[in-house]
Design an enzyme around this catalytic site. Structure first.
Site, PDB file in Angstrom:
ATOM      1  N   ASP A 119       0.867  -1.182   0.000  1.00  0.00           N
ATOM      2  CA  ASP A 119       0.000   0.000   0.000  1.00  0.00           C
ATOM      3  C   ASP A 119       0.897   1.222   0.000  1.00  0.00           C
ATOM      4  OD1 ASP A 119      -1.997   1.860   0.263  1.00  0.00           O
ATOM      5  OD2 ASP A 119      -2.215   1.567   2.430  1.00  0.00           O
ATOM      6  N   GLU A 120       1.121   1.786  -1.164  1.00  0.00           N
ATOM      7  CA  GLU A 120       2.015   2.933  -1.326  1.00  0.00           C
ATOM      8  C   GLU A 120       3.362   2.699  -0.642  1.00  0.00           C
ATOM      9  OE1 GLU A 120      -0.096   6.533  -0.284  1.00  0.00           O
ATOM     10  OE2 GLU A 120      -1.272   6.372  -2.120  1.00  0.00           O
ATOM     11  N   PRO A 121       4.035   1.591  -0.989  1.00  0.00           N
ATOM     12  CA  PRO A 121       5.279   1.253  -0.278  1.00  0.00           C
ATOM     13  C   PRO A 121       6.420   2.246  -0.529  1.00  0.00           C
ATOM     14  CG  PRO A 121       4.986  -0.169  -2.188  1.00  0.00           C
ATOM     15  CD  PRO A 121       3.704   0.611  -2.031  1.00  0.00           C
TER      16      PRO A 121
END
Ligand SMILES: *[C@@H]1O[C@H](CO)[C@@H](O)[C@H](O)[C@H]1NC(C)=O
Ligand SMILES: *[C@@H]1O[C@H](CO)[C@@H](O)[C@H](O)[C@H]1NC(C)=O
Ligand SMILES: *[C@@H]1O[C@H](CO)[C@@H](O)[C@H](O)[C@H]1NC(C)=O
Ligand SMILES: *[C@@H]1O[C@H](CO)[C@@H](O)[C@H](O)[C@H]1NC(C)=O
Ligand SMILES: *[C@@H]1O[C@H](CO)[C@@H](O)[C@H](O)[C@H]1NC(C)=O
Ligand SMILES: *[C@@H]1O[C@H](CO)[C@@H](O)[C@H](O)[C@H]1NC(C)=O
Ligand SMILES: *[C@@H]1O[C@H](CO)[C@@H](O)[C@H](O)[C@H]1NC(C)=O
Ligand SMILES: *[C@@H]1O[C@H](CO)[C@@H](O)[C@H](O)[C@H]1NC(C)=O
Ligand SMILES: CC(=O)N[C@H]1CO[C@H](CO)[C@@H](O)[C@@H]1O
Length: 484
Positions: A119-121
């Site tokens: 998740d949006e790393p």
């Protein structure tokens, strides 16, 4: 005359076609008292939302989505990336437990379209915490899907944050990926294009507006009269196009000018910051939907809008991290209890949003400060209450920022009391708390009553519904002669 099966096939094709450019929504579950998944699925259906993006693969959520015909993007949390990079076996278990078990083209299972790895790393504030594992994890998931014969239908994607690309001058043509991501972005784009997948990205006009003095509110809200931005001969009429083309330039610079873009996350919060209000959010959403429906695209990709767009978010979530701002818990188009905050529709028709029906709340009781007591130490108690409950509405610009002392102490006490399922001892505060049945809400400041959940009182509904759906699913597959 077409033979019947051909007719059926054509009908299905038409149905699929009509949802191809539909607008989806993000469904996050970081809430202390989440709306039960079957209720959320009802909410999606009554608002004709045909696509949903999740942040994990919660079995109760997937059961509720089974048979709904809603197209689903599953999420893999960042915390799993390290394991999924180093272990093909872990990837196989993840896919088996969370994809294969539920996958179907319709019918009784779940229509899974994408698996979002992380998740949006690459969010800058994470540093190197997840970044080194993303591509390896994506490759392991891809290899597993291929082995399971699902790679044709389920695409692997990596949701990228708004800060993966930049343009120091503010000019879209000068856009590039963050330099610490150079190598990773080339690997990611090579991977995505090899597997005919899309680039998932967050576009955040709200954060652009907050962080950049050059971006006016009118420009962010798609207003006709907004001051345009020029970039050589190109004219930008809104902030969305400006960000989008900054990304297109970044993609072109590393050799992928044509890759499909999916806007994985876009929205406008309604509380916890200046200019985060329902009426501004309404203007933003209407502007966005009209812009997407016009299919005009952007100056760098005319007539070529994002292939899909997911609104962020469906519901408010009181457990979201507020490290990037108090507004983070207020992205919902609906409040935490499924009630519409403003007028707008997801683009399928002209009607307004439909609220969640028959929501089960805790008793109509609130916790407030007892004005007959010595309140000289009350602020300390309030701060403590806020450290474990949600007081973001009290922050500057928030919906409760105007209530004076000790009203704000009452707000804090009530948040804590609701968070703790209205347990009597959670309204003590050293004798300063008082339970009342009179709603203390004032003007825009709503003192909320939490939802019933399985850990509060009788939340039988949350369990019965998935069982009924599962039962129906079993019946269906038996009738069709499938084996599980
Ligand atoms: C990712 O996994 C591969 C294969 O196991 C391993 O060689 C590599 O070191 C891992 N990457 C990181 C950053 O740990
Ligand atoms: C399936 O997904 C859930 C939720 O994301 C996760 O907790 C679980 O570990 C996954 N299963 C496997 C085998 O990894
Ligand atoms: C803001 O606008 C000024 C004047 O047009 C320009 O010089 C500057 O680069 C812009 N800055 C950003 C961050 O967009
Ligand atoms: C990334 O690319 C930019 C421009 O192409 C270059 O100036 C920069 O040195 C690169 N950074 C790294 C870490 O490779
Ligand atoms: C942008 O260009 C148009 C014409 O091309 C011009 O009328 C307008 O004043 C310019 N705007 C700015 C902010 O420079
Ligand atoms: C307020 O807190 C101080 C320090 O803990 C304590 O000495 C004092 O008695 C408290 N006052 C009241 C009214 O509770
Ligand atoms: C708070 O009060 C100010 C000044 O009276 C007003 O302009 C503003 O709209 C109020 N904000 C809210 C959230 O009610
Ligand atoms: C409540 O308001 C008072 C006075 O404006 C302020 O000092 C205090 O920090 C506020 N407390 C909370 C919990 O917002
Ligand atoms: C354009 C606009 O309305 N901006 C407002 C954003 O919020 C600040 C703080 O409340 C106001 O001062 C601005 O006017």
């Amino acid at each position: 005359m077409y033979p019947f099966p051909v007719f059926l096939f054509l009908t299905i094709l038409c149905l699929l076609g009509s949802t191809a450019d539909a607008i989806g929504v993000n469904w996050g579950t970081m809430s202390s008292h989440p709306l039960p998944p079957p209720k959320v699925v009802e909410l999606l259906k009554s608002n004709e939302v045909s696509k949903v993006k999740l942040f994990d693969a919660d079995p109760l959520v997937l059961q509720a989505l089974s048979g709904s015909n809603i197209v689903v993007t599953l999420g893999i949390p960042n915390s799993m990336l390290k394991t999924l990079n180093s272990s093909r076996k872990a990837a196989e278990s993840w896919v088996h437990d969370n994809v294969t078990r539920y996958f179907s083209h319709g019918g009784a299972g779940v229509r899974i379209e994408y698996v979002a790895v992380g998740d949006e790393p690459f969010l800058q504030s994470y540093g190197d915490q997840f970044h080194p594992f993303v591509i390896g994890a994506a490759m392991n998931i891809q290899a597993t899907l291929t082995k399971a014969n699902l790679a044709g239908e389920v695409k692997v994607v990596v949701p990228c944050s708004f800060d993966t690309f930049v343009s120091e001058s503010g000019r879209p043509s000068k856009g590039h990926f963050r330099t610490d991501l150079n190598k990773t972005m080339i690997e990611l784009l090579t991977f995505l294009s090899k597997h005919h997948s899309s680039f998932f990205v967050t576009i955040s006009p709200f954060i652009s507006f907050q962080q950049n003095k050059n971006i006016s509110l009118d420009f962010s809200l798609f207003k006709e009269n907004a001051h345009h931005h020029n970039d050589s001969l190109r004219t930008y009429k809104n902030s969305f196009d400006l960000s989008y083309d900054t990304l297109v330039s970044a993609l072109s610079k590393i050799g992928f000018p044509e890759i499909d873009i999916v806007v994985a996350r876009i929205g406008w919060p309604t509380d916890g910051a200046a200019n985060a209000t329902s009426s501004i959010a309404e203007t933003f959403m209407k502007g966005l939907i009209d812009h997407l429906h016009s299919k005009t695209g952007t100056p760098l990709r005319p007539q070529n809008p994002p292939i899909e767009t997911f609104i962020f978010s469906l519901l408010d979530e009181d457990h979201r991290s507020i490290t990037s701002g108090n507004f983070e818990r207020h992205w919902g188009v609906f409040t935490f209890d499924g009630q519409a905050k403003y007028h707008f529709n997801f683009g399928q028709g002209t009607k307004n949003l439909v609220n969640s029906q028959f929501v089960e709340y805790l008793a109509p009781k609130w916790c407030v400060v007892n004005n007959n007591k010595d309140l000289s130490n009350a602020s300390a108690s309030a701060l403590e209450a806020c450290s474990t409950s949600d007081c973001t509405a009290l922050s500057p610009g928030g919906s409760c920022s105007n209530i004076s002392w000790p009203g704000n102490i009452s707000y804090a006490f009530n948040s804590y009391y609701q968070q703790n399922d209205q347990r009597a001892d959670s309204c003590d505060f050293g004798g300063l708390g008082l339970i009342t049945t009179v709603d203390p809400s004032v003007d825009t400041c709503r003192f909320f009553v939490e939802l019933q959940t399985s850990h509060s009182t009788s939340a039988h509904e949350a369990y019965i519904f998935p069982r009924i759906i599962l039962l129906l699913a079993c019946l269906f597959s038996c009738l069709l002669g499938f084996k599980w």
